[in-house]
Design an enzyme around this catalytic site. Structure first.
Site, short mmCIF file in Angstrom:
data_model
loop_
_atom_site.label_atom_id
_atom_site.label_comp_id
_atom_site.label_asym_id
_atom_site.label_seq_id
_atom_site.Cartn_x
_atom_site.Cartn_y
_atom_site.Cartn_z
N ASP A 9 60.07 68.83 47.19
CA ASP A 9 60.36 69.80 48.23
C ASP A 9 59.10 70.00 49.08
O ASP A 9 57.98 69.69 48.64
CB ASP A 9 60.79 71.12 47.57
CG ASP A 9 60.97 72.25 48.57
OD1 ASP A 9 61.72 72.05 49.53
OD2 ASP A 9 60.34 73.30 48.37
N ASP A 11 58.29 73.11 51.75
CA ASP A 11 57.77 74.46 51.92
C ASP A 11 57.70 75.20 50.59
O ASP A 11 58.68 75.30 49.86
CB ASP A 11 58.64 75.23 52.92
CG ASP A 11 58.66 74.56 54.28
OD1 ASP A 11 57.60 74.51 54.92
OD2 ASP A 11 59.72 74.06 54.69
N THR A 43 64.10 67.84 51.50
CA THR A 43 63.92 69.11 52.19
C THR A 43 65.18 69.55 52.93
O THR A 43 66.08 68.74 53.19
CB THR A 43 62.76 68.98 53.21
OG1 THR A 43 62.60 70.20 53.93
CG2 THR A 43 63.02 67.85 54.19
N GLY A 44 65.21 70.81 53.28
CA GLY A 44 66.28 71.31 54.13
C GLY A 44 66.03 71.03 55.60
O GLY A 44 66.92 71.18 56.43
N LYS A 196 70.79 68.42 47.36
CA LYS A 196 69.62 67.60 47.02
C LYS A 196 69.87 66.78 45.76
O LYS A 196 69.43 65.63 45.66
CB LYS A 196 68.39 68.50 46.85
CG LYS A 196 67.88 69.12 48.14
CD LYS A 196 66.61 69.93 47.89
CE LYS A 196 66.04 70.49 49.18
NZ LYS A 196 64.76 71.21 48.97
N ASP A 219 60.70 74.91 44.27
CA ASP A 219 60.31 76.31 44.06
C ASP A 219 61.40 77.33 44.37
O ASP A 219 61.34 78.46 43.92
CB ASP A 219 59.08 76.65 44.91
CG ASP A 219 59.41 76.73 46.40
OD1 ASP A 219 60.05 75.78 46.93
OD2 ASP A 219 59.06 77.73 47.04
N ASN A 222 67.46 76.58 46.69
CA ASN A 222 68.08 75.37 47.24
C ASN A 222 67.55 74.09 46.59
O ASN A 222 68.02 72.99 46.89
CB ASN A 222 67.92 75.31 48.77
CG ASN A 222 66.49 75.06 49.21
OD1 ASN A 222 65.54 75.60 48.62
ND2 ASN A 222 66.30 74.27 50.23
#
Length: 269
Positions: A9, A11, A43-44, A196, A219, A222
């Site tokens: 991930d 952020d 990632t999103g 994911k 973290d 999501n």
């Protein structure tokens, strides 16, 4: 069994709170790549919000992959060609847009080309997201969205407001879509077929790897699907307490180069 794929991930995980890549993380990623390990940013964000990071980490060579839109797109990092693409229909958009209006929560829909909102007064977190992921934001009425290829929808608001509004979302929406928070002020909605975890499962199979050879580092909520999918889930020290319950390993925080620690401790040892 040696780990051959590490999904990471961005952020709150790979990036510091200042959205920087530490030298320790950079060096660990390079060492992993030299050892034949696939390091896959997961990632999103859309590809526009990842491109500079991929270049900085030297993850744009043939054979490199990136997972964007919370699993909605699996892309070739060298060419940005779609390997897997899951999208929301126009009817999905209309249903979610109507719900957002009923809840009085700002909303925007994301495509590969940009972000679209039907809110005349564009929410400040929509603007923040646009700047963060380097994606233009456009005002469009719901009627003008009929031809758009929507990969993800986000409801955005102040954390305390968003938490209260989430409680009012009918259960049917949770049954139909993947709905999760990626930040205190972001609620992300994607097709039920996209997350994911499923993206990592597909990519592992595509590369001829087993899930025992995969690791994921995250973290936030999501990230849950990928942490539950792989056999080596790693949660950041700054991650949520709920996610830590499913972790095989807890690494250092994003401010302490936790991704580098995880790679060196459990991948390259």
């Amino acid at each position: 069994m040696k780990i051959k794929l590490v999904a990471v991930d961005l952020d709150g995980t790979l990036l510091t709170n200042e959205r920087e890549i530490t030298p320790q993380v950079f060096e660990a990623v390079q060492d992993a790549k030299k050892a034949g390990v696939k390091v896959v940013i997961t990632t999103g964000r859309p590809i526009s919000g990842v491109q500079k990071i991929l270049q900085e980490l030297q993850l744009t060579d043939p054979g490199d992959y990136v997972i964007t839109f919370n699993g909605g797109l699996v892309q070739d990092a060298a060419t940005a060609e779609d390997v897997v693409k899951e999208t929301l229909s126009y009817d999905d958009y209309l249903d979610i847009e109507a719900l957002a209006r009923k809840l009085d929560v700002p909303m925007h829909a994301s495509t590969k080309k940009g972000m679209y909102t039907a809110n005349r007064n564009i929410g400040k977190y929509t603007i923040y997201e646009s700047m963060l992921v380097d994606s233009p934001v456009f005002y469009r009425t719901p009627e003008e969205m009929v031809t758009k290829e929507i990969v993800k929808i986000m409801m955005v608001d102040e954390p305390h407001i968003l938490d209260e509004k989430i409680k009012l979302i009918p259960s049917a929406f949770f049954d139909k879509y993947n709905i999760s928070k990626s930040a205190p002020f972001y609620l992300e909605i994607t097709p039920k077929t996209a997350n994911k975890g499923k993206a990592i499962q597909y990519l592992a199979e595509h590369l001829g790897l087993t899930l025992a050879q995969t690791m994921a580092i995250g973290d936030q909520e999501n990230d849950r699907s990928m942490l539950e999918m792989v056999e080596n889930p790693v949660v950041m020290e700054n991650g949520t307490e709920e996610l830590k319950k499913i972790a095989k390993y807890i690494t250092k925080s994003n401010q302490e180069s936790g991704v580098a620690h995880a790679i060196r401790e459990w991948v390259l040892d």
